[in-house]
Design a protein around this motif. Structure first.
Motif, PDB file in Angstrom:
ATOM      1  N   VAL A  81       3.600  -8.157  -0.521  1.00  0.00           N
ATOM      2  CA  VAL A  81       3.742  -9.602  -0.322  1.00  0.00           C
ATOM      3  C   VAL A  81       3.041  -9.979   0.976  1.00  0.00           C
ATOM      4  O   VAL A  81       3.552  -9.751   2.064  1.00  0.00           O
ATOM      5  N   CYS A  82       1.856 -10.525   0.804  1.00  0.00           N
ATOM      6  CA  CYS A  82       0.998 -10.849   1.941  1.00  0.00           C
ATOM      7  C   CYS A  82       1.156 -12.311   2.322  1.00  0.00           C
ATOM      8  O   CYS A  82       1.183 -12.661   3.494  1.00  0.00           O
ATOM      9  N   GLY A  83       1.264 -13.170   1.320  1.00  0.00           N
ATOM     10  CA  GLY A  83       1.398 -14.601   1.560  1.00  0.00           C
ATOM     11  C   GLY A  83       1.922 -15.276   0.315  1.00  0.00           C
ATOM     12  O   GLY A  83       1.979 -14.670  -0.755  1.00  0.00           O
ATOM     13  N   GLN A  96       7.233  -5.237  -1.045  1.00  0.00           N
ATOM     14  CA  GLN A  96       7.285  -5.162   0.411  1.00  0.00           C
ATOM     15  C   GLN A  96       6.499  -6.283   1.060  1.00  0.00           C
ATOM     16  O   GLN A  96       5.313  -6.466   0.788  1.00  0.00           O
ATOM     17  N   GLY A  97       7.187  -7.022   1.913  1.00  0.00           N
ATOM     18  CA  GLY A  97       6.500  -7.998   2.736  1.00  0.00           C
ATOM     19  C   GLY A  97       5.899  -7.296   3.931  1.00  0.00           C
ATOM     20  O   GLY A  97       6.432  -6.308   4.420  1.00  0.00           O
ATOM     21  N   PHE A  98       4.775  -7.819   4.400  1.00  0.00           N
ATOM     22  CA  PHE A  98       4.168  -7.199   5.585  1.00  0.00           C
ATOM     23  C   PHE A  98       3.383  -8.248   6.349  1.00  0.00           C
ATOM     24  O   PHE A  98       3.016  -9.291   5.801  1.00  0.00           O
ATOM     25  N   THR A  99       3.178  -7.984   7.614  1.00  0.00           N
ATOM     26  CA  THR A  99       2.253  -8.807   8.401  1.00  0.00           C
ATOM     27  C   THR A  99       1.336  -7.847   9.129  1.00  0.00           C
ATOM     28  O   THR A  99       1.718  -6.721   9.480  1.00  0.00           O
ATOM     29  N   ASP A 120       1.761  -5.342  12.394  1.00  0.00           N
ATOM     30  CA  ASP A 120       2.321  -3.984  12.427  1.00  0.00           C
ATOM     31  C   ASP A 120       1.259  -2.902  12.247  1.00  0.00           C
ATOM     32  O   ASP A 120       1.590  -1.713  12.287  1.00  0.00           O
ATOM     33  N   LEU A 170      10.604 -12.219   3.092  1.00  0.00           N
ATOM     34  CA  LEU A 170      10.081 -10.855   2.951  1.00  0.00           C
ATOM     35  C   LEU A 170       8.867 -10.660   3.856  1.00  0.00           C
ATOM     36  O   LEU A 170       8.671  -9.578   4.397  1.00  0.00           O
ATOM     37  N   ILE A 171       8.066 -11.721   3.968  1.00  0.00           N
ATOM     38  CA  ILE A 171       6.835 -11.602   4.761  1.00  0.00           C
ATOM     39  C   ILE A 171       7.165 -11.622   6.244  1.00  0.00           C
ATOM     40  O   ILE A 171       6.831 -10.697   6.981  1.00  0.00           O
ATOM     41  N   ARG A 227       9.016  -8.666   7.272  1.00  0.00           N
ATOM     42  CA  ARG A 227       8.472  -7.386   6.788  1.00  0.00           C
ATOM     43  C   ARG A 227       9.567  -6.563   6.109  1.00  0.00           C
ATOM     44  O   ARG A 227       9.866  -5.434   6.511  1.00  0.00           O
ATOM     45  N   ILE A 228      10.158  -7.177   5.081  1.00  0.00           N
ATOM     46  CA  ILE A 228      11.278  -6.548   4.399  1.00  0.00           C
ATOM     47  C   ILE A 228      10.786  -5.715   3.223  1.00  0.00           C
ATOM     48  O   ILE A 228       9.868  -6.097   2.508  1.00  0.00           O
TER      49      ILE A 228
END
Lengths: 348, 348
Positions: free
Chosen positions: A257-259, A286-289, A292, B278-279, B282-283
Motif C-alpha cells: 500500500v503505497c498510496g 503492508q503500508g509503507f513510506t 524507512d 496503513l500507509i 507503515r502497518i
C-alpha cells in the motif's frame, strides 16, 4: 549585497475536497539576498536556487487542517507561506560542511525561486549529472526509491508472478511495472485515459493495460486480465479498485500500500468491504513510506543508473514550465491530467 | 453385526443472514454398523465414536450457498447431510495403518454419534490424555494452534508491546491474551458482556478489558486503554472495531487477521474506511489460516502442555450436553451467548 525578487507559490488556506488552483497564489513581492545572512553565520543553513519542483500526491494530505489524524505524520502546510516539497536545486551559499557553492542537490525545498534551507540534512548531493536533472524528482529521487523499496522489499516478488499496478503511468507505477518486467513477471496496469494505456502497452512494455474509467465492472476487468488471479498488487489508488482487487488476489498474495490517491480529497473515505479475503487467501497487506528505506538509496542508484543509460528503463515526465504554472500542475494530479511524473521547471 | 441408532445434526439448507437453530434438525432415523463395512476393506477408512464436537465461527461460512467467493476456500455443507467440523473421537475400527481400535483422535469429523471417516489423514492421535479431552477442540486443537501461530508467527511480538484482542474471551482470543501476558506485553481485550469482561480481568489476567456494547465511541474507548497506541491487534471481529483500531495503531504496528465474526452474517460486509492509516503508520496487516502452520503443532504441544499442567495458562470452555443441543450452541456463537470455547459433548 543587493536583493533579488523571489517569486513564490503561496499556500492560501486549508483545503477541503478537491484542491483548486485558487487554493494557492503566485507572489511577486518577496525579495532575498543571494548570500546566507550574517545572523545565520553559526547555522548549518544552505541557500539554493531551485531548478525543478516535484508535484507529489502526498502534498494534498499536507493541505489538510492540523488536528486531522494525518497531521502528526505529514506536517500541514502553513497558510501564507510557500508550499514545500521535493525538488532539485543548486547551492549558491552554504554553512553546512557537506555542501558547497555549485553543488547540485535534491531533497526538501520550497516552491520559490530561491530558498534558505535551515535543515539541509534531507539533501542528497547529486553525483551523476549525465542524466536529466529533473529525474532527481522522479526515477532518481523519492518516487524511484518508493518503487524500488515497495516492490522489492514489501512485495517479495518472484519471477513469473502476476503483478497488477494502479495509477500505472504515474511517477511510481511506471517504474514498478518496469522493475517487475525486468524480473520476468506478467504485468498489467490501470490508468485513466486512452493515451496512458497506450503508453503503458507500447512505451513502458507492460503486458496489458486498461482504462479504469471505461470499465463499469472492475472485478470483471481484473478477471479478464488475470484469469489465474493476482500475486502482487501495488496499490496507489484505494477505494473501489482495492475492493475489486481483493476478490482477485491469489492465495499468499501481497499488497504493497503505497498510496490511495482516489481517497485524498474525500471527507470520509470509501469503505472497503472485501477485507475478509485477507483471511481466506492469507494475504499480506503492508503500508509503507519511503522514509524507512533511504539507506538503500546507494544500492538503488547502482541498479538504476545503468538501466537508464542503457535504455532498459524509461521514464515519462510531464514538465510544467515556470512557477506560475505550478498550482495547475499540482491540482492536475487529482484529475489525472499529468502523463507521467509531474514536474515544475523553475529555472534552467 | 447389529446396527445401532446414529443420531445426527442435519444441515437443512443454505443460510442467509443470521443462522437459526431451525437451519438444522436432529435426525434419529439413521443407523450404522460399528464395524467398517466389507466394501471398505481396501480403503483407509476409520470408524469413530464422537466424544466432543467443536463450534467454530468458520462453520457459518460453510453454510453459504456454493458459488460465493468463499466457497472455493471453505467447502459448503451439503443440505440433507450432517454438519462436519473439528471434534474429538475414539477409534472403534480402522483400515488406516496409523490408527487402531481404542485410539483417541482429534480432527475433522461429523455431527453424529458415530462417523465413518474415509479421509482420516486430518486426524491427530491424542498422546496426552491427562488433560481434559475436550481441550483438543480448543487449547490443544485448532484454536490453540491458531492463537499460537497467529500471535508468534504473524504478529512478531516483543516484550513490552501494547496488544489489543477482540472477541477476547473466545476460543482463540483468551489464549492470545495469555500468550501475550507470558511474553510481558500489556494486554487489553474486548468482549460483549460484563461477565466476559470480568473473566478477562480476573481469571485470564488481562491488564484491562471492556464491553464493546457499552462503548458508543470505540475510538475513544481505545484511546482510553491505549494512550500510547496499539502495537499489535489480533483481529477476530472486523467492521467498525477494525476501523477504530486503525486510528489507534502505532507506527510499524501489526494486525493479524484471524477472523471477522461480526461480518459473517451480513450479505454485504461493512466498509472499512481508515485503511489509509496503513500507509502513514507503515502497518503490516496479514490474514492467515491455521492450515499453513500445523507443522508447528509438536512444538506448540511442548510449549503449552507444561503451561496447562502448571496452571500458567487456563482455558474457559462452555460445554453443551448432547447432540440435540448442538444447533443452539452453534448459533449462539453469533450472538455471543457462549462464554469461552463452545463445545458440544456427544458422549462421555
Amino acid at each position: 549585497m543587493a536583493e533579488v525578487k523571489n517569486k513564490q507559490v503561496i499556500f492560501k488556506n486549508y483545503v477541503e475536497g478537491v484542491p483548486k488552483e485558487s487554493d494557492m497564489y503566485i507572489s511577486d513581492t518577496a525579495t532575498i539576498k543571494l548570500k546566507i545572512p550574517h545572523e545565520e553565520e553559526a547555522s548549518l543553513s544552505v541557500l539554493v536556487k531551485n531548478l525543478y519542483l516535484s508535484c507529489d500526491p502526498v502534498m494534498r494530505i499536507r493541505m489538510r487542517k492540523p488536528g486531522d489524524e494525518t497531521s502528526s505524520y505529514f506536517t500541514p502546510f502553513a497558510p501564507g507561506s510557500p508550499l514545500s516539497g521535493y525538488g532539485v536545486a543548486k547551492v549558491l551559499d552554504s554553512r553546512h560542511p557537506d555542501f558547497k557553492e555549485g553543488d547540485l542537490v535534491w531533497g526538501t525545498t520550497k516552491w520559490e525561486d530561491f530558498s534558505l534551507i535551515t535543515t539541509p540534512e534531507s539533501f542528497h548531493k547529486i553525483q551523476h549529472a549525465d542524466v536529466p536533472l529533473s529525474y532527481y524528482t522522479g526515477i532518481l529521487g523519492m518516487p524511484g526509491m518508493t518503487a524500488y523499496a515497495g516492490f522489492n522489499e514489501v512485495c517479495s516478488p518472484k519471477k513469473g508472478e502476476y503483478v497488477f499496478i494502479s495509477a500505472a503511468s504515474g511517477a511510481v507505477g511506471q517504474l514498478v511495472g518496469q522493475f517487475a518486467k525486468l524480473l520476468g513477471c506478467y504485468v498489467v496496469g490501470s490508468a485513466g485515459s486512452k493515451e496512458k494505456v497506450e503508453l503503458l502497452r507500447n512505451k513502458l512494455k507492460f503486458d496489458e493495460a486498461f482504462n479504469y474509467k471505461e470499465e463499469h465492472d472492475l472485478n470483471a476487468a481484473l478477471k479478464r486480465y488475470f484469469p489465474e488471479g493476482i500475486d502482487i498488487y501495488f496499490e496507489n489508488v484505494g477505494g473501489n479498485l482495492l475492493d475489486a482487487v481483493l476478490l482477485n488476489m491469489r492465495v499468499h498474495g501481497r499488497i504493497a500500500v503505497c498510496g490511495m490517491i482516489s481517497q485524498y480529497n474525500l471527507d470520509r473515505p470509501e469503505g472497503v468491504t472485501n477485507l475478509m479475503c485477507l483471511i481466506y487467501k492469507r494475504i499480506h497487506m503492508q503500508g509503507f513510506t519511503v522514509g524507512d528505506y533511504y539507506h538503500l538509496y546507494p544500492k538503488y542508484l547502482e541498479y538504476i543508473l545503468p538501466c537508464i543509460r542503457e535504455g532498459r528503463v524509461v521514464y515519462l515526465e510531464d514538465i510544467a514550465e515556470g512557477l506560475e504554472n505550478g498550482p495547475a500542475a499540482l491540482v492536475g494530479l487529482f484529475s489525472g491530467r499529468n502523463v507521467g511524473k509531474q514536474v515544475v521547471s523553475v529555472s534552467h
